[in-house]
Design a protein around this motif. Sequence first.
Motif, mmCIF file in Angstrom:
data_model
loop_
_atom_site.group_PDB
_atom_site.id
_atom_site.type_symbol
_atom_site.label_atom_id
_atom_site.label_comp_id
_atom_site.label_asym_id
_atom_site.label_seq_id
_atom_site.Cartn_x
_atom_site.Cartn_y
_atom_site.Cartn_z
ATOM 1 N N ALA A 1 0.834 -1.210 0.000
ATOM 2 C CA ALA A 1 0.000 0.000 0.000
ATOM 3 C C ALA A 1 0.868 1.260 0.000
ATOM 4 N N ALA A 2 1.907 1.284 0.839
ATOM 5 C CA ALA A 2 2.790 2.452 0.898
ATOM 6 C C ALA A 2 3.594 2.603 -0.394
ATOM 7 N N GLN A 3 3.944 1.488 -0.997
ATOM 8 C CA GLN A 3 4.624 1.543 -2.293
ATOM 9 C C GLN A 3 3.710 2.161 -3.352
ATOM 10 N N LYS A 4 2.446 1.780 -3.334
ATOM 11 C CA LYS A 4 1.470 2.332 -4.287
ATOM 12 C C LYS A 4 1.422 3.859 -4.183
ATOM 13 N N ILE A 5 1.373 4.352 -2.946
ATOM 14 C CA ILE A 5 1.292 5.798 -2.720
ATOM 15 C C ILE A 5 2.544 6.489 -3.264
ATOM 16 N N THR A 6 3.714 5.960 -2.901
ATOM 17 C CA THR A 6 4.978 6.572 -3.319
ATOM 18 C C THR A 6 5.100 6.605 -4.839
ATOM 19 N N LYS A 7 4.747 5.502 -5.488
ATOM 20 C CA LYS A 7 4.814 5.425 -6.950
ATOM 21 C C LYS A 7 3.796 6.366 -7.604
ATOM 22 N N HIS A 8 2.631 6.503 -6.971
ATOM 23 C CA HIS A 8 1.597 7.422 -7.477
ATOM 24 C C HIS A 8 2.118 8.861 -7.453
ATOM 25 N N PHE B 1 5.960 14.367 -8.456
ATOM 26 C CA PHE B 1 6.459 14.794 -7.144
ATOM 27 C C PHE B 1 7.744 14.044 -6.809
ATOM 28 N N ARG B 2 8.716 14.753 -6.238
ATOM 29 C CA ARG B 2 10.017 14.147 -6.001
ATOM 30 C C ARG B 2 10.469 14.224 -4.540
ATOM 31 N N ARG B 3 10.012 15.228 -3.790
ATOM 32 C CA ARG B 3 10.360 15.336 -2.358
ATOM 33 C C ARG B 3 9.189 14.764 -1.564
ATOM 34 N N ILE B 4 9.147 13.444 -1.471
ATOM 35 C CA ILE B 4 7.993 12.743 -0.884
ATOM 36 C C ILE B 4 8.249 12.468 0.592
ATOM 37 N N ALA B 5 7.363 12.959 1.437
ATOM 38 C CA ALA B 5 7.500 12.792 2.894
ATOM 39 C C ALA B 5 6.430 11.840 3.426
ATOM 40 N N TYR B 6 6.739 11.254 4.569
ATOM 41 C CA TYR B 6 5.807 10.312 5.217
ATOM 42 C C TYR B 6 5.701 10.631 6.700
ATOM 43 N N ILE B 7 4.470 10.818 7.179
ATOM 44 C CA ILE B 7 4.224 10.989 8.618
ATOM 45 C C ILE B 7 3.807 9.633 9.165
ATOM 46 N N ALA B 8 4.729 8.996 9.892
ATOM 47 C CA ALA B 8 4.508 7.655 10.421
ATOM 48 C C ALA B 8 3.908 7.721 11.826
ATOM 49 N N SER C 1 11.075 1.443 0.246
ATOM 50 C CA SER C 1 11.270 0.605 -0.946
ATOM 51 C C SER C 1 10.609 1.231 -2.165
ATOM 52 N N GLY C 2 9.509 1.972 -1.953
ATOM 53 C CA GLY C 2 8.852 2.677 -3.055
ATOM 54 C C GLY C 2 9.742 3.774 -3.621
ATOM 55 N N LEU C 3 10.398 4.508 -2.735
ATOM 56 C CA LEU C 3 11.350 5.536 -3.184
ATOM 57 C C LEU C 3 12.451 4.903 -4.040
ATOM 58 N N LYS C 4 12.972 3.790 -3.555
ATOM 59 C CA LYS C 4 14.061 3.111 -4.259
ATOM 60 C C LYS C 4 13.618 2.652 -5.643
ATOM 61 N N SER C 5 12.417 2.100 -5.737
ATOM 62 C CA SER C 5 11.936 1.601 -7.028
ATOM 63 C C SER C 5 11.699 2.742 -8.017
ATOM 64 N N CYS C 6 11.492 3.958 -7.489
ATOM 65 C CA CYS C 6 11.316 5.130 -8.356
ATOM 66 C C CYS C 6 12.649 5.823 -8.658
ATOM 67 N N GLY C 7 13.731 5.295 -8.101
ATOM 68 C CA GLY C 7 15.039 5.902 -8.318
ATOM 69 C C GLY C 7 15.278 7.121 -7.466
#
Length: 339
Positions: free
Chosen positions: A171-178, A184-191, A208-214
């Motif tokens: 689910a978190a990977q889906k969000i990051t890739k979306h 968007f490139r400076r993607i933040a997460y409030i955990a 892992s989503g960030l990594k898959s997007c480079g």
Amino acid sequence: MQRGKSHVSLKDIAREIGVSISTVSRALNNHPDISPEVTRKVQKLAAELNYTPNPLAMGLLKQATRMIGVIVPDLVTHFYSSIISGIEDIAEQKGYYILIASSNETLQKEIKAVENLMKTRVEGLIVCLSQETKNYEHFDRLINNNIPLVFFDRVCRTGEVPSVVVDNVDAAQKITKHFYKNGFRRIAYIAGPDHLNISQERTQGYISGLKSCGLGFHPELLVKCNLSSKDAIKATAQLLNLPERPDAIFGINDTVAFAAMKEIKRQGFRIPEDVALVGFTDEFHSTVVDPALTSITHPTFEIGQEAARLFFRCVENPEAKATQVILNTKLVIRKSSVK
């Protein structure tokens, strides 16, 4: 005895006819050991008094109350109410009732809820942990006594206790890739708190989503809160006040995301033009805020159903190995994350 009494018991009927409570109980069930005359007399009086069986009292006579205790962090959000409906759906099919308690996100209230529900002789519990719960002794006592126990969403003791979760990493990977797909490139997460499985797994999916997007992982873009709106606002302010602020934020749940939306607007930023936003759980309010909130939606009713099915598996086969059911989520895209 006063006729028209609101709650007529077996004891009331037994006293009026002059027989024992067990005789009344057996007569109502047409037991062959009870004479036809007494059976007719008991059933006639029961009908006149509008007697209906008390499920708890009947269960105690049989040493099985057919009641399940359900503990959730709150009773307000649609997320938990929908899961409760799913539990109730399966419970009713099995002839069971549910008793519901809220921990209000505190360990002490969770411990008290366990104690109170067990005092009412529920046959076992279905539980979502409070955000404070790091000590599991109150559940270990149930496990050690072979009392049926199932966890959902926020879970622990997964090697010993069956559980139902969603694929939080995916689910978190889906969000990051979306976010990445929308520029968007400076993607933040409030955990949330580190000890919660949902926080750990969504953090893993984010990285892992960030990594898959480079994209590289920047520690300052990962902040934590205690799941309250007040703390989420502080976390959002911390992100927005960075020298290089994020252009996208997602929160561990919708409560956090709504608080983030409030702070983003308060600081004069536009959503999604300046800062895109995504939530997690897809509460009803996601569709009525402006802009409508993109969010991960859970199969909440199905979570409840699966938790109940696991519960009955525990009841029917106490020696069965603990299993975990993992369900998939869906990203519902709305205006808050699309330029």
